[in-house]
Design an enzyme around this catalytic site. Sequence first.
Site, short mmCIF file in Angstrom:
data_model
loop_
_atom_site.label_atom_id
_atom_site.label_comp_id
_atom_site.label_asym_id
_atom_site.label_seq_id
_atom_site.Cartn_x
_atom_site.Cartn_y
_atom_site.Cartn_z
N HIS A 1 39.53 37.46 38.63
CA HIS A 1 39.37 36.84 37.34
C HIS A 1 40.51 37.14 36.37
CE1 HIS A 1 37.75 40.56 35.13
NE2 HIS A 1 38.17 40.96 36.30
N HIS B 1 33.43 46.69 43.96
CA HIS B 1 32.26 47.19 43.23
C HIS B 1 31.01 47.02 44.08
CE1 HIS B 1 34.27 47.61 39.35
NE2 HIS B 1 34.71 46.37 39.42
N HIS C 1 44.54 44.46 41.88
CA HIS C 1 44.15 43.99 40.54
C HIS C 1 44.38 45.15 39.58
CE1 HIS C 1 41.84 42.37 37.29
NE2 HIS C 1 40.65 42.84 37.64
#
Length: 402
Positions: A143, A221, A77
């Site tokens: 996302h 995370h 990402h």
Amino acid sequence: MAVSLKKGIYWVGAIDWEIRNVHGYVTPRGTTYNAYLVIDEHITVIDTVKKSHAQEMIRRIKAIIDPKDIDYIVSLHAELDHAGAIPELLEEAPNATIICSKEDINHLELHFHREFPHVIKKTGETLSLGQRSLQFVTIPMVHWPDSMVAYMPEEKILFSNDAFGQHLASSERFDDEYPNDIIFEELQTYYANIVMPYAMPVRKALDAVSGLDIEMIANAHGIIWRKPENIARVAELYASWANHENNGSAIIVFDSMWGSTKEMAYVVAEVLEDLEIPYHLYNLHAHTDDISAIIPKMMVCKYMFVGSSNLNNTIIPTIAGFLTYAKGFKPRKKVAMAFSSYGWSNTSYKEIEEYFRIMGCKTLPNYNIKYVPSTEQKAEFKQFLLEQIKEEQNTVDDSCLI
Ligand code: FEO
């Protein structure tokens, strides 16, 4: 120091103890940027960290290997909390090739205005590291358009990037080392403030990984999931949230110039208590810095009551800010009601209801009181609200709840 996930696989990320705001999402517990090092015939780093923490990651890598020996940097990402340190790592690892999705390399080149040696991977394609391998699954819009996860079948680890993460700084790395109630609270807050608008892509992504045998979720995370019951639970919760399931609760969000709209808000609270509907009340006079804390409650509630005094023929900016932030998350299947106290211009409810319309809420009739509500007016409002909610609860046809 680096932390071992399994033999030859290390967490080499960074802990951001100080961050308190991620583009409007208040993060009182900080966060981590999780990067992983795999020692195999081809030495591989999976994701990097924010640029500000590049040297922390490189220090952890150097404690295990010489970065010059890194063959692959997998970029799942391109958002800069994960890709921000790629240039610094490439300076230390000049022979490394970036492994990424097509969209990811486009984003990297637009972020850094340079070219990168790279190999593009699509869903179903693999990368052999030697004794182990990575299978890639693109999960667009979970996302970002470039988002991808990687599954290592030999170790049963899903490298999930943002998915299943939490903004939670900690020296502990695993879910069997940290209070689980806090991890799950932060999981919900993170989903609500980051992932919630992308319900359909989340459902597709869950389908795509549903057949994998997963012993560990190494996210990008927060805390890494390795308790089997937690791995099952996070998948259930993501499915529930992506399906817009609610728990029947309510939120009351308001701001008030002289306390009249506040008095109405507490009438709403009384009614909810009488009906035994769990609720949370937010007076934005006191919560102006933390509207993101409302979003996890909004995500799982059924009822939204939003009140604003009329100020200069419009709503109070705190309420406009909340509603603007809230509508971006595309909440669904909500029953909503506007209420206000006004002076000479009774228009607040119209603006609030326009946000409800955009969010696809089923709207209960608004209620507005001129100036300060009297005892009788509050009693009338209470009776009106009781009747409206009871009628809604007796409604069989919920087809208008999208
Ligand atoms: Fe953690 Fe989408 O970045």
